[in-house]
Design a protein around this motif. Structure first.
Motif, PDB file in Angstrom:
ATOM      1  N   ASN A 162      43.268  22.451  15.138  1.00  0.00           N
ATOM      2  CA  ASN A 162      43.507  21.298  16.022  1.00  0.00           C
ATOM      3  C   ASN A 162      44.786  20.517  15.714  1.00  0.00           C
ATOM      4  OD1 ASN A 162      41.298  21.845  17.594  1.00  0.00           O
ATOM      5  ND2 ASN A 162      39.915  20.514  16.437  1.00  0.00           N
ATOM      6  N   THR A 163      45.697  21.078  14.916  1.00  0.00           N
ATOM      7  CA  THR A 163      47.038  20.509  14.836  1.00  0.00           C
ATOM      8  C   THR A 163      47.870  21.082  15.990  1.00  0.00           C
ATOM      9  OG1 THR A 163      47.756  22.257  13.330  1.00  0.00           O
ATOM     10  CG2 THR A 163      46.941  20.211  12.329  1.00  0.00           C
TER      11      THR A 163
ATOM     12  N   ASN B 141      44.398  10.226  15.769  1.00  0.00           N
ATOM     13  CA  ASN B 141      43.269  11.130  15.501  1.00  0.00           C
ATOM     14  C   ASN B 141      42.643  11.620  16.806  1.00  0.00           C
ATOM     15  OD1 ASN B 141      41.510  12.581  13.863  1.00  0.00           O
ATOM     16  ND2 ASN B 141      40.014  10.915  13.769  1.00  0.00           N
ATOM     17  N   THR B 142      43.484  12.132  17.692  1.00  0.00           N
ATOM     18  CA  THR B 142      43.044  12.530  19.026  1.00  0.00           C
ATOM     19  C   THR B 142      42.336  13.880  19.013  1.00  0.00           C
ATOM     20  OG1 THR B 142      45.352  13.240  19.298  1.00  0.00           O
ATOM     21  CG2 THR B 142      44.679  11.259  20.482  1.00  0.00           C
ATOM     22  N   SER B 143      41.392  14.022  19.931  1.00  0.00           N
ATOM     23  CA  SER B 143      40.739  15.314  20.167  1.00  0.00           C
ATOM     24  C   SER B 143      41.761  16.270  20.774  1.00  0.00           C
ATOM     25  CB  SER B 143      39.572  15.132  21.141  1.00  0.00           C
ATOM     26  OG  SER B 143      40.067  14.821  22.435  1.00  0.00           O
ATOM     27  N   PRO B 144      41.474  17.583  20.801  1.00  0.00           N
ATOM     28  CA  PRO B 144      42.458  18.528  21.368  1.00  0.00           C
ATOM     29  C   PRO B 144      42.872  18.201  22.803  1.00  0.00           C
ATOM     30  CG  PRO B 144      40.842  19.728  20.091  1.00  0.00           C
ATOM     31  CD  PRO B 144      40.372  18.303  20.121  1.00  0.00           C
TER      32      PRO B 144
ATOM     33  N   VAL C  53      54.611  15.062  18.937  1.00  0.00           N
ATOM     34  CA  VAL C  53      53.237  15.136  19.444  1.00  0.00           C
ATOM     35  C   VAL C  53      52.251  15.235  18.277  1.00  0.00           C
ATOM     36  CG1 VAL C  53      51.617  16.438  20.877  1.00  0.00           C
ATOM     37  CG2 VAL C  53      53.978  16.120  21.645  1.00  0.00           C
ATOM     38  N   GLU C  54      52.623  15.985  17.227  1.00  0.00           N
ATOM     39  CA  GLU C  54      51.766  16.071  16.043  1.00  0.00           C
ATOM     40  C   GLU C  54      51.659  14.710  15.352  1.00  0.00           C
ATOM     41  OE1 GLU C  54      49.435  17.285  12.769  1.00  0.00           O
ATOM     42  OE2 GLU C  54      49.613  17.997  14.846  1.00  0.00           O
ATOM     43  N   LYS C  55      52.760  13.958  15.306  1.00  0.00           N
ATOM     44  CA  LYS C  55      52.706  12.620  14.708  1.00  0.00           C
ATOM     45  C   LYS C  55      51.766  11.713  15.503  1.00  0.00           C
ATOM     46  CE  LYS C  55      55.501   8.802  12.959  1.00  0.00           C
ATOM     47  NZ  LYS C  55      56.869   8.280  12.705  1.00  0.00           N
TER      48      LYS C  55
ATOM     49  N   LEU D 288      50.414  23.264  22.948  1.00  0.00           N
ATOM     50  CA  LEU D 288      49.566  24.350  22.448  1.00  0.00           C
ATOM     51  C   LEU D 288      49.008  23.945  21.096  1.00  0.00           C
ATOM     52  CD1 LEU D 288      48.595  27.344  22.790  1.00  0.00           C
ATOM     53  CD2 LEU D 288      50.654  28.002  21.503  1.00  0.00           C
ATOM     54  N   MET D 289      47.679  24.076  20.939  1.00  0.00           N
ATOM     55  CA  MET D 289      47.020  23.649  19.709  1.00  0.00           C
ATOM     56  C   MET D 289      46.742  24.834  18.784  1.00  0.00           C
ATOM     57  SD  MET D 289      46.829  20.419  20.297  1.00  0.00           S
ATOM     58  CE  MET D 289      45.773  19.840  18.975  1.00  0.00           C
ATOM     59  N   GLU D 290      46.777  24.579  17.484  1.00  0.00           N
ATOM     60  CA  GLU D 290      46.328  25.543  16.486  1.00  0.00           C
ATOM     61  C   GLU D 290      44.795  25.515  16.436  1.00  0.00           C
ATOM     62  OE1 GLU D 290      48.111  27.589  14.756  1.00  0.00           O
ATOM     63  OE2 GLU D 290      50.018  26.702  14.111  1.00  0.00           O
TER      64      GLU D 290
END
Length: 294
Positions: A168-169, A34-37, A26-28, A163-165
């Motif tokens: 936003n990662t 370059n997606t928003s949260p 999902v992070e990749k 779950l986002m940091e």
């Protein structure tokens, strides 16, 4: 391995369950698009579901596509998955921004709003299988639960989470799909419903250090559990210049000739990974010859 899918059964083979951890994939996807949260959460949920559903297919060349067409500001999502656990996807509007929902969470349902979920399974038959249902919440897990009940007549429970940091990662991502066999006893169903109601969210379990195996044990608490395959999963785009050439040839001789007549090179971009493929006028003439011979 970092991201993987586990397949298990329980209650004397009366239920089957798939669970996955998918943070890295999902992070990749977030990095590529370059997606928003909220777009990351929506795409991450659908990628996680796609990875598990793809791994349910048997044939090496079997291909699963999950497509959501919707009226919300995200504009739609597409995910494709293979039986080897690899998956890829994109959102139509990666920049969508919305305030949190009433629970203070990322408003995936608001980003999707009304729409249709399509599940397309290409298993090498003459025509692919296509199942469609209306979105019931736009939260994706509930929509897939409804899809299984209405299109495949399989009573299921789907749970997905991202779950986002604060930067936003992606901090955590994963999910599970629980499916009842037609002969599942009522007492088993009642106990499973009780177990699922008591569960914290998928991302809470992952934050607590649960593995996919641990999530399965919690869902099947009180029952025997038998673990089967463990499949690595990841974000993989298999696009290539050769595949793009075949796509251009498939659009037809007239369209290729029109591009040649423009006397300008063309650029084709991959929706899934963002790679750019450029074709000169001479390249197009070469492809036209191939189209004529086809």
């Amino acid at each position: 391995m970092s991201d993987y899918i586990v397949h298990a059964s329980g209650a004397g083979n009366q239920v089957r369950i798939f669970a996955a951890s998918t943070r890295d994939l999902v992070e990749k996807a977030r990095e590529i698009h370059n997606t928003s949260p909220v777009a990351t959460a929506a795409l991450g949920r659908l990628l996680t579901a796609g990875a598990m559903m793809g791994s349910m297919m048997k044939g090496e060349k079997d291909l699963l596509t999950l497509q959501i067409q919707c009226s919300g500001p995200i504009g739609g999502l597409t995910v494709t998955a293979k039986s080897d656990g690899t998956v890829k996807g994109y959102v139509n509007n990666p920049d969508v921004m919305l305030p949190p929902n009433s629970k203070g969470k990322l408003d995936v349902g608001g980003a999707l709003d009304l729409g249709v979920l399509s599940v397309i399974k290409d298993m090498g038959m003459k025509e692919p299988y296509v199942g469609q249902t209306q979105l019931v919440s736009g939260e994706i897990a509930e929509d897939l639960t409804y899809y299984y009940a209405t299109s495949e007549q399989i009573n299921s429970s789907v749970a997905l989470g991202v779950l986002m940091e604060k930067n936003n990662t992606v901090k955590q991502a994963g999910g599970f799909i629980l499916q009842l066999m037609p002969f599942t006893e009522d007492a088993v169903i009642d106990k499973l419903e009780e177990n699922v109601k008591k569960l914290p969210s998928v991302t809470t379990m992952l934050e607590e250090g649960e593995t996919p195996e641990g999530m399965i044990r919690r869902v099947l608490d009180g029952f025997d559990v038998e673990f089967y395959e463990e499949t690595p999963t990841g974000y993989v785009c298999d696009c290539s210049k050769e595949r793009v050439e075949r796509a251009i040839i498939s659009i037809g001789k007239k369209e290729i000739q029109d591009m040649i007549d423009d006397q300008k090179p063309i650029e084709v971009n991959c929706h899934f990974c963002g790679r750019h493929y450029e074709f000169s006028v001479d390249d197009l003439k070469h492809l036209l010859k191939k189209a004529v011979r086809a």
